[in-house]
Structure formats: structure tokens, C-alpha cells
Design an enzyme around this catalytic site. Sequence first.
Site, PDB file in Angstrom:
ATOM      1  N   CYS A  30       0.841  -1.195   0.000  1.00  0.00           N
ATOM      2  CA  CYS A  30       0.000   0.000   0.000  1.00  0.00           C
ATOM      3  C   CYS A  30       0.873   1.241   0.000  1.00  0.00           C
ATOM      4  O   CYS A  30       2.049   1.192   0.359  1.00  0.00           O
ATOM      5  CB  CYS A  30      -0.874   0.022   1.240  1.00  0.00           C
ATOM      6  SG  CYS A  30      -1.906  -1.423   1.339  1.00  0.00           S
ATOM      7  N   TYR A 171      -5.672 -13.109  -3.590  1.00  0.00           N
ATOM      8  CA  TYR A 171      -5.167 -12.608  -2.308  1.00  0.00           C
ATOM      9  C   TYR A 171      -5.883 -13.296  -1.143  1.00  0.00           C
ATOM     10  O   TYR A 171      -7.067 -13.070  -0.915  1.00  0.00           O
ATOM     11  CB  TYR A 171      -5.373 -11.100  -2.254  1.00  0.00           C
ATOM     12  CG  TYR A 171      -4.740 -10.381  -1.068  1.00  0.00           C
ATOM     13  CD1 TYR A 171      -3.620 -10.872  -0.411  1.00  0.00           C
ATOM     14  CD2 TYR A 171      -5.265  -9.165  -0.643  1.00  0.00           C
ATOM     15  CE1 TYR A 171      -3.051 -10.181   0.647  1.00  0.00           C
ATOM     16  CE2 TYR A 171      -4.694  -8.464   0.419  1.00  0.00           C
ATOM     17  CZ  TYR A 171      -3.586  -8.986   1.062  1.00  0.00           C
ATOM     18  OH  TYR A 171      -3.025  -8.303   2.112  1.00  0.00           O
ATOM     19  N   HIS A 174      -2.939 -11.839   5.164  1.00  0.00           N
ATOM     20  CA  HIS A 174      -2.960 -10.661   6.037  1.00  0.00           C
ATOM     21  C   HIS A 174      -4.284 -10.402   6.742  1.00  0.00           C
ATOM     22  O   HIS A 174      -4.489  -9.309   7.277  1.00  0.00           O
ATOM     23  CB  HIS A 174      -2.605  -9.397   5.227  1.00  0.00           C
ATOM     24  CG  HIS A 174      -1.170  -9.355   4.779  1.00  0.00           C
ATOM     25  ND1 HIS A 174      -0.774  -8.889   3.547  1.00  0.00           N
ATOM     26  CD2 HIS A 174      -0.029  -9.710   5.426  1.00  0.00           C
ATOM     27  CE1 HIS A 174       0.552  -8.953   3.444  1.00  0.00           C
ATOM     28  NE2 HIS A 174       1.019  -9.459   4.572  1.00  0.00           N
ATOM     29  N   ASP A 266       3.272  -9.110   9.754  1.00  0.00           N
ATOM     30  CA  ASP A 266       4.168  -9.305   8.617  1.00  0.00           C
ATOM     31  C   ASP A 266       5.161  -8.153   8.475  1.00  0.00           C
ATOM     32  O   ASP A 266       6.308  -8.372   8.124  1.00  0.00           O
ATOM     33  CB  ASP A 266       3.322  -9.434   7.348  1.00  0.00           C
ATOM     34  CG  ASP A 266       4.036 -10.183   6.250  1.00  0.00           C
ATOM     35  OD1 ASP A 266       4.816 -11.094   6.570  1.00  0.00           O
ATOM     36  OD2 ASP A 266       3.820  -9.861   5.075  1.00  0.00           O
TER      37      ASP A 266
END
Length: 700
Positions: A30, A171, A174, A266
Site C-alpha cells: 500500500c 489474495y 494478512h 508481517d
Amino acid sequence: MRDPRYDILFEPVQIGPVTARNRFFQVPHCNGMGYRDPSGEAAMRRVKAEGGWAVVCTEQVEIHPTSDIGPFIELRLWDDQDMPAIARIADQIHEGGALAGIELAHNGLNSPNLISRETPLGPQHLPVVSWNLDPVQARAMTKADIVDLRKWHADSVHRSLKAGYDIVYVYAGHAIGGLHHFLSRRYNNRTDEYGGSLENRVRLIREILEDTREIADGKAAVACRISVDELLGDDGITRAEMEDVFGLIGEHPDLWDLVLGSWEDDSVTSRFGPEAEQEPYVTGLKQLTTKPVVGVGRFTSPDTMVRHVRSGILDLIGAARPSIADPFLPNKIERGDLEDIRECIGCNMCVSGDFTMSPIRCTQNPTMGEEFRRGWHPERIAPKASDSSVLVVGAGPAGLEAARALGNRGYPVTLTEASRVLGGRVAREAKLPGLSAWIRVIDYRLQQLDRLDNVEVYRESPMSADDILEFGFDHVVIATGSSWRNDGVGRWHTHPIPVDSAADVLTPDDIMAGLRPKGNRVVLFDDDHYYLGAVIAELLAKEGYTVTLVTPVPQVSQWTTNTMEAHRIRARIIEAGVEVRTDTAVTAIGADGVDTACRFTGRAGQLDTDSVVLVTARLPHDELYIALHAREDEWSAAGISTVKGIGDAWAPSTIAAAVWSGHRFAEDLDTPPDDAPVPFRREVTQLSIEPVFRAPVASV
Ligand code: ADP
Ligand code: SF4
């Protein structure tokens, strides 16, 4: 010349139908630009491609309005209207010479849909797991919803191919990608064929991988990003379970992108985790698939990278932060210029761009996020536009970066520093618990300055206005930093608080200079809310002081929610034995105690203490700037044409802001005056060509 030990990093890697030209892979990250600043993002990604990353990916791309994670700003591919932005990014990545990857995401439980107002969708009826604890619940997806989701994902794959992407992501990582929620026992309590057994919980990932492969059909590779362990024991995804996942779908994607837990797990800061922290979690998974594997670990050391490849842990070296701090990291390794690498310090200032919905910034790389709007580049800067000489006063991060960048432009630069030590606040703060990696901000710049014959550095040379007027430089840059206040002024108190003359009051500067509280009991009043208050509390507690941290806000180091550290900071100071009083302000300091007030009721209280540490606000060292401006009539005789303040001396802020400010001075010097009110390019939303109101179909 490249060191042959690193040759292995430059071997090509086949990823399904495409070939990565080396092993350097910029994984999706991001950046706070997304749909609002797509050209800004395109330029940022292109610079990375230019810097040698074989693959450069987008951040998560919302595939549908039911996957809206607003207010955070990511990319969108809701329909064809989003195509120009998505295609521009792919084009720029290709122009830079890399393969373009797109991380398609349906965020499921993570999307509160504040902008679209659609109902969030998840495996079960649950409150959304959004960062702002939005009072919104997701609805358990029906079979029809699952069919819809597969169609939306398929549509987004078609669009991605049309936009030119080479790698298309599924995806499931996360706890952001909604497929993660289906996989995890924490979120999935379904009793149909999408819940229960692992085979059932993996079903939706498998179906979407199959759909994606069918559409990609050899035109693009299919990647799957997955959390290998949720760090919740048997309540969530476990590493042991991941081996079974690989048994079920290990051959489905063309590439595995392995992440750990949630994003907070992470992207751990250097204060809380070392380089390659994920290693024990990812080791062994590559052996369960024939497909290449990429993983991250804040890798900046080529030796660590080589070890990961040679020992069969990873095929591709994934990086978000190291690629932000140094977009040219691969090229520098390839050229053998290791000392030129701007190593990530692991501060997560970059992450704060996403959390504050502002374009990404980086402590080490001031050009990050400025590639399109200001035309800055991490490795190139315009040559000097005059023969002017420049004096930089103060060798903190602002002064060092100004001197480095001005030196690169070719100006003759003199950098003077009052003390023996170069680095200003960074040199001091890097000695505090957990902050040693921050010294890289200084190390990199000193290394670069060493090579510049046109930059002279003088230590132990405090400059006065008289000195400066005597020497006569064309441009004078005041980078003299700031000091912490000892009068309580900050956010809560905008005027000094009463302090007994017998009270023992210290500031962070005192502590960093080696002073210590006189007695054992210490009240630390943190009205700064970034890292320093808690770091000093931890330091003193570990030295044996009995510390109470008082803060007027609900959370210790509250701003560090933006660097994803607040929860770890709290845990650390609890473990260090620091007592915490939140929602409380220190209102007066006596000789053996402080007065306090409840933030909400104003109710007065007292805390006995021997000493107080105030971490509230700073005052700029702007005396020199003011003194020189007061003597402006003497400038021309001295040959001075400008005197500017930068960094903390101008207005105290973050280290990232100081570096940026030094860089900006260097970029702007001798640029023709521009009276445009906005000093950077903007991408303004184009007005709809449709009328503001649609014609009513019927009157009411
Ligand atoms: P910034 O974050 O803006 O770079 P710092 O406080 O880290 O600010 O660094 C400022 C540096 O300037 C310190 O190393 C300090 O010793 C130095 N300095 C302050 N005043 C003078 C002065 N008059 N002459 C030379 N150096 C100075
Ligand atoms: Fe690394 Fe900090 Fe830059 Fe992020 S902001 S890339 S963590 S140096």
C-alpha cells in the site's frame, strides 16, 4: 562489478508463462496514493522497475464495491471506469523494464464499505475486522454470493489482462484478502461445503485459483498470496495446516507469495523484529510445491538473500520496505555498489502513509511519493544551476541530506556541526532501546558525503551569526535542530504548567545526554504520542526506576497505530513493569509529586514521585536564523543572498520530515521562482460528463 557471490540473485525465474529477469520481486504494498493519485503511483512503481526489480506489483486492488476498505486509499477495479488508472500503472512498470503484477482483492470482512454503503460479505455473520472498528457487520455469504464473488473476481482478471498485467494475484493473506477469512477457523464457522474441514475452507481459494488460471490461460501467471500462520495457535491458520493446504492446492498457482499473519505481524518494525523474521515460518513450504516461492523479511543484506535462495527457502526475494527505502537496491547489488544502498531502517513511516491516507513517505528515501508530483528521483537530481556556494549549519538528518543532495548537484558545500558527533537527534536516538537500526539514516549519508569532493564537513564548529557573515556564502541553510521543552507545553497544555523550583524535571534530551532522575520513582508525562515517551519509559524501567507513564489520550504512543506498533509498544512497557495512566494529564509538578487531571471529568488527582520526565513538545533552535534575518542589511556585503531554515530548526517534526526538508532545499535551489500556489502537480478528479441530477422518473 558484481560480486560473484551474488550471481544467484540475478538468475531468471520462470513464473508460469512469464519469466522474471532476476530474483528481485517488489511484492504488493500500500502507498496511500491508489485511486486518488494513480499517476503518482504509476511513477513510483516505474522508478522501482527502473531500479532493477524484475517484478513490480500494485497494492491490493478492490475488485468490487462490496470490497471497499475506505477511508484507506487503495486501487480499485470496480468496473471499466477504473481501467485507465490500472492500465497506466502497468504501462509504467513495463516502461521501467519489469513484469507488472496486480493484487486483486475482495476484502470480505475487512471492508466496512463506508464509501459504497454495500453490505460487507464474509464467511459468517460478524462485525467487520476493519482498523477503525466500524460499527458495521458483515453478512454470511450465501451460495449465490459465492457465485457472485467468483464472477467479480473473474471480471477483474479479464480487466487485468486487458490492462496488460503479467501476474495476477489471488489474495488470501494478512486477514485483509477475504479468502483468508474463509481459510481461517477464526472467522469461518460455516457448516456447508465452504466450512469445517480444511478441504472445505480451502474450497473457495481453490475455485478462484482455477477460475483465474482458466482466464489467464497462459497469458499471465497466477500468484497466490497466503498467510502461512496466523499466530493464533489452533484458533487460526497454523503452519502445520499450511502444509496440508499445499498438499491440496500447492500446484494451483504459478507462484506462492508467503506472508505471516496479519499485516501487523508481517511488517514488523526493527524495534520489534529482526531482518528475515519470517524465516522459520516459510522454511519448508517451497519443498511442498514445484512452483516458485516469494517471501519477505525486510531484506537489505544480499548475503541474507543469497542464503534464503541457496538453502531452498525462497526462489524470489520479496520486498516492500527495502524497495521503498531504495528502489535501486537490485541495480546497486548488480553493480557491486553495496555501500550506496539506502537501507530500510524498519521505522514504518511508509506504512503511516496508508493509515493517514496521504501519499507514502519514507525516512530514508525523501523522493518516495514525490516522483510524479515533484519530479524527484531517488538516484538522479538536476546538476547545479549556478556557481553559488552553500553553507549548511547543523549535521542532523536535515543538514546531512541537504549537504548530500546539494553535493550531488555539484554545488560547493560546507557543512558545519557544533558537536563532535554527526547525525544530530538520530545519533542520540539510535542509542535508545530498539532504535539502533535508525543509525542507517546517518551511515548512508556520511558514506555518500565521503565521496563528494565538493562537500567539506567541519565538526566541533558551532556557528554564530558573526561567523556566518564573516565567511560569506551565497546561500545559508540553518539546520540546527530543536530541543525538548521542560515546561509541559504540548498538545494538552498550550501554556507552561506550574513547576516547583525544587522539582527534578528532565527532558528526553537530558536522558539522551546521560542524565538520570534523582530518585527512584519517575512520572513520565507523554503528550507527544509518537515513540519517544514509551522508549524512555522502557529504558528507565529496565534501569530499575519505578516508572508511571501518564498520557492524556487513551493509548500509549497513540500515533504509532499508524506504524502498526501501538500494540507491541504497550506489551513491551507492560513487560518492562511500567505502570500506565491513560486519559490523564499532569497539570502541575511539585517537589515530591505531580497533580493530575482526568481528561474527561477534570477530576483532580495526585501521584507521588521523585522525578518527572516531560515528553511533550520541542522548540526549534531558530536563534541563528532569526539573528541573521535581523541583520539582512549586512548580507550583500557578506555575499549572502538567501538564509533558509530547514528540518527541526524550522519546525520540529519527524526524522522523515527533516530528511525531506533537507532534500527539498537541495532540489529547489536555483530553480526559477514559481508563483504557482501549489508547489507540486496534482491529479484532479475529472468532472462527470453526466448531469449532476438524473431526470426524475416520476414526481412524488
Ligand atoms: P534535524 O532533525 O532538523 O536535522 P537535529 O536536531 O537532528 O535536527 O540536528 C541539528 C544539529 O545541528 C545538531 O547536531 C546540533 O549539534 C547542530 N547545531 C545546532 N546549532 C548549531 C550551530 N549554531 N552551529 C553548528 N551546528 C549546530
Ligand atoms: Fe523502511 Fe522506514 Fe522507509 Fe518504511 S519509511 S521503507 S520502514 S526506512
